[in-house]
Design a protein around this motif. Structure first.
Motif, PDB file in Angstrom:
ATOM      1  N   LEU A   1       9.076 -22.525  31.901  1.00 18.51           N
ATOM      2  CA  LEU A   1       9.336 -21.220  32.527  1.00 18.51           C
ATOM      3  C   LEU A   1       8.044 -20.484  32.894  1.00 18.51           C
ATOM      4  CD1 LEU A   1      12.157 -19.984  30.102  1.00 18.51           C
ATOM      5  CD2 LEU A   1      12.476 -20.921  32.398  1.00 18.51           C
ATOM      6  N   LYS A   2       6.893 -21.136  32.557  1.00 19.61           N
ATOM      7  CA  LYS A   2       5.554 -20.564  32.812  1.00 19.61           C
ATOM      8  C   LYS A   2       5.346 -19.221  32.100  1.00 19.61           C
ATOM      9  CE  LYS A   2       4.719 -22.929  37.198  1.00 19.61           C
ATOM     10  NZ  LYS A   2       5.791 -23.922  37.017  1.00 19.61           N
ATOM     11  N   VAL A   3       5.888 -19.144  30.893  1.00 16.82           N
ATOM     12  CA  VAL A   3       5.731 -17.934  30.065  1.00 16.82           C
ATOM     13  C   VAL A   3       4.699 -18.228  28.977  1.00 16.82           C
ATOM     14  CG1 VAL A   3       6.888 -16.308  28.515  1.00 16.82           C
ATOM     15  CG2 VAL A   3       8.110 -17.219  30.497  1.00 16.82           C
ATOM     16  N   THR A   4       3.727 -17.338  28.823  1.00 14.62           N
ATOM     17  CA  THR A   4       2.670 -17.557  27.816  1.00 14.62           C
ATOM     18  C   THR A   4       2.784 -16.621  26.613  1.00 14.62           C
ATOM     19  OG1 THR A   4       1.226 -16.062  29.049  1.00 14.62           O
ATOM     20  CG2 THR A   4       1.001 -18.424  29.507  1.00 14.62           C
ATOM     21  N   ASN A   5       3.668 -15.627  26.690  1.00 11.33           N
ATOM     22  CA  ASN A   5       3.780 -14.647  25.594  1.00 11.33           C
ATOM     23  C   ASN A   5       4.668 -15.196  24.469  1.00 11.33           C
ATOM     24  OD1 ASN A   5       2.342 -12.547  27.054  1.00 11.33           O
ATOM     25  ND2 ASN A   5       4.155 -12.457  28.354  1.00 11.33           N
ATOM     26  N   LEU A   6       4.093 -16.051  23.650  1.00  6.57           N
ATOM     27  CA  LEU A   6       4.847 -16.673  22.551  1.00  6.57           C
ATOM     28  C   LEU A   6       4.145 -16.372  21.240  1.00  6.57           C
ATOM     29  CD1 LEU A   6       7.347 -18.402  22.058  1.00  6.57           C
ATOM     30  CD2 LEU A   6       5.939 -20.436  22.376  1.00  6.57           C
ATOM     31  N   GLU A   7       4.884 -15.914  20.252  1.00  4.75           N
ATOM     32  CA  GLU A   7       4.283 -15.476  18.981  1.00  4.75           C
ATOM     33  C   GLU A   7       5.219 -15.816  17.828  1.00  4.75           C
ATOM     34  OE1 GLU A   7       1.983 -14.817  16.729  1.00  4.75           O
ATOM     35  OE2 GLU A   7       1.007 -13.321  18.017  1.00  4.75           O
ATOM     36  N   PHE A   8       4.642 -15.975  16.622  1.00  3.50           N
ATOM     37  CA  PHE A   8       5.473 -16.201  15.433  1.00  3.50           C
ATOM     38  C   PHE A   8       5.150 -15.226  14.313  1.00  3.50           C
ATOM     39  CE2 PHE A   8       1.644 -18.560  14.596  1.00  3.50           C
ATOM     40  CZ  PHE A   8       1.404 -18.305  13.260  1.00  3.50           C
ATOM     41  N   ARG A   9       3.994 -14.555  14.385  1.00  2.00           N
ATOM     42  CA  ARG A   9       3.630 -13.609  13.321  1.00  2.00           C
ATOM     43  C   ARG A   9       4.537 -12.380  13.388  1.00  2.00           C
ATOM     44  NH1 ARG A   9      -2.627 -13.109  14.866  1.00  2.00           N
ATOM     45  NH2 ARG A   9      -1.613 -13.176  16.893  1.00  2.00           N
ATOM     46  N   GLU A  10       4.921 -11.881  12.233  1.00  2.00           N
ATOM     47  CA  GLU A  10       5.755 -10.673  12.193  1.00  2.00           C
ATOM     48  C   GLU A  10       4.896  -9.419  12.227  1.00  2.00           C
ATOM     49  OE1 GLU A  10       7.827 -11.693   8.668  1.00  2.00           O
ATOM     50  OE2 GLU A  10       9.121 -13.119   9.706  1.00  2.00           O
ATOM     51  N   ARG A  11       3.649  -9.574  11.772  1.00  2.00           N
ATOM     52  CA  ARG A  11       2.667  -8.498  11.843  1.00  2.00           C
ATOM     53  C   ARG A  11       1.366  -9.107  12.348  1.00  2.00           C
ATOM     54  NH1 ARG A  11       5.060  -8.170   7.026  1.00  2.00           N
ATOM     55  NH2 ARG A  11       3.247  -9.011   5.954  1.00  2.00           N
ATOM     56  N   ASN A  12       0.543  -8.313  12.955  1.00  2.00           N
ATOM     57  CA  ASN A  12      -0.666  -8.849  13.600  1.00  2.00           C
ATOM     58  C   ASN A  12      -1.778  -9.077  12.585  1.00  2.00           C
ATOM     59  OD1 ASN A  12      -2.485  -9.677  15.471  1.00  2.00           O
ATOM     60  ND2 ASN A  12      -2.710  -7.706  16.485  1.00  2.00           N
ATOM     61  N   PHE A  13      -1.800 -10.284  11.976  1.00  2.00           N
ATOM     62  CA  PHE A  13      -2.900 -10.598  11.052  1.00  2.00           C
ATOM     63  C   PHE A  13      -3.808 -11.661  11.681  1.00  2.00           C
ATOM     64  CE2 PHE A  13       0.702 -13.239   9.644  1.00  2.00           C
ATOM     65  CZ  PHE A  13       0.140 -14.517   9.603  1.00  2.00           C
ATOM     66  N   TYR A  14      -5.051 -11.700  11.212  1.00  2.00           N
ATOM     67  CA  TYR A  14      -6.070 -12.569  11.814  1.00  2.00           C
ATOM     68  C   TYR A  14      -5.842 -14.035  11.451  1.00  2.00           C
ATOM     69  CZ  TYR A  14     -10.514 -14.926  12.581  1.00  2.00           C
ATOM     70  OH  TYR A  14     -11.469 -15.820  12.982  1.00  2.00           O
ATOM     71  N   ILE A  15      -5.933 -14.893  12.464  1.00  2.00           N
ATOM     72  CA  ILE A  15      -5.848 -16.345  12.251  1.00  2.00           C
ATOM     73  C   ILE A  15      -6.930 -17.013  13.093  1.00  2.00           C
ATOM     74  CG2 ILE A  15      -4.511 -18.438  12.740  1.00  2.00           C
ATOM     75  CD1 ILE A  15      -1.998 -16.897  12.142  1.00  2.00           C
ATOM     76  N   ASN A  16      -7.669 -17.923  12.455  1.00  2.00           N
ATOM     77  CA  ASN A  16      -8.589 -18.786  13.188  1.00  2.00           C
ATOM     78  C   ASN A  16      -7.966 -20.181  13.182  1.00  2.00           C
ATOM     79  OD1 ASN A  16     -10.594 -20.421  14.147  1.00  2.00           O
ATOM     80  ND2 ASN A  16     -12.182 -19.704  12.739  1.00  2.00           N
ATOM     81  N   SER A  17      -7.338 -20.536  14.313  1.00  2.00           N
ATOM     82  CA  SER A  17      -6.566 -21.784  14.358  1.00  2.00           C
ATOM     83  C   SER A  17      -7.395 -22.999  14.770  1.00  2.00           C
ATOM     84  CB  SER A  17      -5.378 -21.623  15.311  1.00  2.00           C
ATOM     85  OG  SER A  17      -5.845 -21.336  16.615  1.00  2.00           O
ATOM     86  N   LYS A  18      -8.717 -22.824  14.911  1.00  2.00           N
ATOM     87  CA  LYS A  18      -9.560 -23.931  15.387  1.00  2.00           C
ATOM     88  C   LYS A  18      -9.681 -25.046  14.356  1.00  2.00           C
ATOM     89  CE  LYS A  18     -12.325 -21.411  18.771  1.00  2.00           C
ATOM     90  NZ  LYS A  18     -11.564 -20.165  18.770  1.00  2.00           N
ATOM     91  N   GLU A  19      -9.492 -24.715  13.087  1.00  2.00           N
ATOM     92  CA  GLU A  19      -9.672 -25.704  12.022  1.00  2.00           C
ATOM     93  C   GLU A  19      -8.597 -25.537  10.963  1.00  2.00           C
ATOM     94  OE1 GLU A  19     -13.474 -25.536   9.884  1.00  2.00           O
ATOM     95  OE2 GLU A  19     -13.886 -27.364  11.024  1.00  2.00           O
TER      96      GLU A  19
END
Length: 684
Positions: free
Chosen positions: A330-348
């Protein structure tokens, strides 16, 4: 290694073992009631009597240390006569109510009396009767059946850390009871039901529901928190009747939390059975064809930038990947799973898992909690910390005050300034941390929600690496997520584009979304304005209340799926029953949408989704195993320090998700907790 002779067979055993444990090495079964591998030795029941050479009387094998050269016999006439005598004593006051006892069919006393019971008793005295005790909404008592094995007393004191059960009286007047007639205030209280070898303590919600031989048993995993406790789901006519623990020494040992055990009655309540469409401001029953047509129409007439998607706390990896693929089409990029905005470094991977492992807590010599209450956020992990504390008295420290954790700890500060001082070696605690060999730092979501969230995790990572606390053998840095789906969804890169100026949460707050698709998401804070909300889930909970279109889907016990626990261990949740009414598995719903969009080439099937999930998970080894170790690369990320208070957000423990909120039992537990807070007797 020392050797012992058991029934003429020589066996090597480890120093410190008891005779009973040595007999188990020799594959000799010894009957027991009071002995339990995870509890201290009591030697109450005397059922484990064996004959020892040169001993005038039989010995209690559970309490006798095994020594070099011992000669033990377990199958002589003397042993059999002694055990029959003990059984006669145990049955002297035990009521003959097996046909109406919930323990019937899985009762240790029944099993042993088949071997050692006799058809008549020499006792002519009246059987004693003991008044029933109140232990809350979870535990049903019939204390006349009690044989005083004291397993429940030892569990409450040693494992749960709530010494509320004990014995009063002496001799024939001895009774096991709670000291004050009130509910056991522990999240582990119902494990005493599994421990009780007779029917004295049984499950109150499960009373008279079914017999064990009528139930279909499915081994699965729990999704109430991120620990991934191993469980057994028992179903009767596809209705989940009870959930029991399954032994896994790496994760939950043989205990589970009360929420895991008793939320299952919420699986049948408030269920969504058919699609619903909002007409004239009222939700009305519909069908799949109409519901999907309305959904397609809304999506086709909305700019992809104004569509948002949110994945809930109990969604499995296959369904999450299918949802991500749908949004990609659908070409939608606004996808999230966090319930509150906490910091995540997903690179590792090591940035967002519990690197020390749950079992590794037992090796730790120091624990530091930062912005977390493990008792409520991960009950079984907290039980493991308590075990390490009880056995070795390891020092435990906290930044932020989590309240009663069932063990002693020291609050070293309540602000991010304390963290900065630790990292700059300005506190006395820094010396203790640096002098320890295997410290564990546990960072909670409450800490990462702060403006200094990035500073906390990135600077701690540098500090630990510099002082060699992050290496192949030991990694002290640990993140404690609250939801079962968190780690897996980070692995699948279900995070919004970091380069975008406005985050998902800012767009949500500013009501920039015209269409919001909630996949089993009930805990997201939404101030609804004019958004068209699509809710796809199993329960009529918070998400369904604000929805304009409802698509019914399966609960976690009604479908197969993979989950990744907080250690990064991938486990399979197995199908124990069928979806209710017209409900479908999530990936099947997405296929219906794609068919309507005429994107048949993009249809998924479950096997291909699972295969793709396993390929996408970094450091994956095999199912049920910990992820492999990768050398950590350090990238100097800009991390701003802000002086602020570390406030640990309090969870509504019994109401954390849609299933537990629908549970009558959880509602009763929550009410008792509220009442005890009012009267000042709260331990939770």
């Amino acid at each position: 290694m020392p050797k012992i002779t058991i029934n003429g067979k020589e066996i090597e055993f480890e120093k410190g073992m008891t005779v009973l444990q040595a007999c188990e090495l020799a594959d000799v079964e010894i009957p027991r009631f009071c002995y339990h591998e995870k509890l201290s030795i009591a030697g109450n029941c005397r059922m484990c009597l064996v004959e020892m050479e040169k001993s005038p009387k039989p010995i209690a094998s559970c309490a006798m240390p095994a020594t070099e050269g011992m000669n033990i016999k377990t199958n002589t006439n003397l042993v059999e006569k002694a055990r029959k005598g003990v059984m006669e004593f145990l049955l002297a006051n035990h009521p003959l109510d097996c046909p109406v006892c919930d323990q019937g069919g899985e009762c240790d006393l029944q099993d042993q009396s088949m071997y050692y019971g006799v058809d008549k008793s020499r006792f002519v005295e009246n059987k004693r009767q003991v008044k029933e005790k109140y232990m809350g909404p979870l535990i049903k008592t019939q204390m006349t059946r009690c044989i005083h094995c004291t397993r429940c007393v030892r569990f409450a004191t040693e494992v749960a850390g709530i010494p509320e059960i004990g014995a009063i009286g002496r001799g024939e007047n001895m009774e096991i009871t709670t000291y004050l007639e009130k509910a056991m205030e522990s999240e582990l209280s119902a494990n005493v039901i599994d421990l009780c070898p007779v029917g004295a303590l049984t499950s109150k919600p499960y009373a008279f529901e079914a017999r064990p031989w009528e139930l279909k048993k499915t081994e699965s995993i729990d999704v109430m928190d991120a620990v991934g406790s191993n469980i057994r789901v028992d179903t009767y006519n596809w209705e989940v009747k009870r959930i029991l623990p399954k032994l896994n020494n790496d994760i939950n040992e043989e205990w589970i939390s009360d929420k895991t055990r008793y939320s299952c009655d919420g699986l049948l309540k408030q269920r969504l059975e058919v699609p619903y469409v909002k007409k004239n401001n009222k939700l009305q029953k519909s069908n799949w064809d109409e519901a999907i047509s309305i959904l397609i129409e809304k999506i086709n007439t909305t700019n992809p930038n104004e569509i948002g998607g949110h994945i809930g706390d109990m969604v499995n990896l296959e369904n999450a990947l299918a949802f991500k693929k749908l949004f990609s089409i659908l070409k939608v990029t606004n996808l999230e799973f966090r319930e509150r905005n906490f910091y995540i470094n997903s690179k590792e991977k090591s940035n967002y898992i519990f690197n020390s492992s749950i079992k590794g807590i037992e090796e730790a010599d120091l624990v530091l909690l930062i912005g977390t209450n493990p008792r409520h956020e991960a009950t079984m992990l907290n039980a493991r910390i308590r075990k390490a504390y009880a056995q070795r008295q390891i020092p435990i420290f906290s930044v932020g005050d989590p309240g009663d954790l069932t063990y002693d700890y020291t609050v070293i500060g309540n602000s991010t300034d304390t963290i900065k001082k630790i990292l700059n070696k300005e506190l006395e605690f820094s010396k203790k941390l640096l002098s320890s060999k295997k410290p564990i730092i546990i960072i909670g979501e409450s800490a990462l929600e702060l403006k200094s969230g990035q500073y906390i995790i990135e600077e701690f990572k540098k500090f630990l690496k510099k002082n060699n606390f992050i290496n192949k053998d030991w990694n002290s840095l640990n993140f404690l997520p609250q939801n079962a789906s968190t780690v897996g969804l980070i692995d699948l890169q279900i995070l919004p584009n970091q380069k975008e100026k406005n985050s998902f949460f800012e767009k949500l707050k500013n009501n920039e979304f015209k269409v919001l698709y909630l996949l089993s998401s009930d805990n997201l804070d939404i101030k609804k304005n004019n958004e068209f909300i699509i809710y796809q889930g199993s329960h009529g909970d918070r998400g369904a209340e604000i929805a304009d279109l409802i698509l019914p889907s399966a609960a976690f016990t009604e479908q197969n799926g993979l989950y990744e626990n907080l250690e990064g261990r991938v486990q399979e949740c197995k199908k124990a029953s069928y979806p209710i009414g017209e409900a479908l598995e999530d990936w099947r719903v997405f296929n219906l949408i794609l068919k309507k969009l005429k994107k048949n080439e993009n249809l998924s099937n479950f096997d291909s989704l699972r295969k793709e999930v396993l390929e996408l998970i970094p450091n994956f080894t095999k199912l049920n195993d910990l992820p492999s170790y990768n050398e950590i690369e350090f990238i100097n990320l800009p991390s701003n320090f802000v002086s602020e208070k570390v406030i640990i957000k309090e969870l509504d423990y019994f109401f954390t998700n849609a299933i537990s909120r629908a549970s009558k039992t959880m509602s009763e537990c929550r009410q008792i907790k509220k009442d005890s807070k009012k009267t000042g007797t709260d331990n939770l």
